[in-house]
Design a protein around this motif. Structure first.
Motif: not given
Length: 114
Positions: A43-60
């Protein structure tokens, strides 16, 4: 399979590196060994400006497990650029659950024993 627990540490290492990349400053990791599998929770917090990178994580991470590739490349996890490592982690795990909102991301990965 040799180095089973060492591979778990490589998976965790790569996930923590990615959380730092996402701007994480509050990262929690839990590893639980059961009779048939390992469960890795992060579990981690993250920078909202990088939210679009979560979909990349999900796909990979949701690619299918590929033991043949894992056998040759697992030692490279955590040593190369971020872009190349997530798919390898996906190939090293059997199941992945990802849940996130505007502030936190939670990952649960399962790696079955043979």
């Amino acid at each position: 399979m040799k180095h089973f627990k060492k591979r778990i540490t490589k998976i965790v290492d790569e996930l923590v590196i990615y959380m730092f990349y996402l701007g994480g400053t509050d990262i929690s990791v839990n590893i639980k060994e059961e009779d048939d599998f390992f469960k890795i929770s992060l579990k981690s917090n993250y920078s909202f400006s990088k939210k679009n990178k979560i979909e990349k994580l999900n796909t990979a991470l949701k690619c299918s497990k590929q033991e043949e590739i894992e056998e040759y490349y697992w030692e490279l996890a955590g040593d190369c650029d971020i872009d190349n490592e997530l798919a390898l982690i996906g190939m090293m795990t059997n199941e992945v659950e990802i849940d996130y909102d505007d502030h936190y991301i939670e990952l649960t990965l399962y790696r079955y024993k043979k």
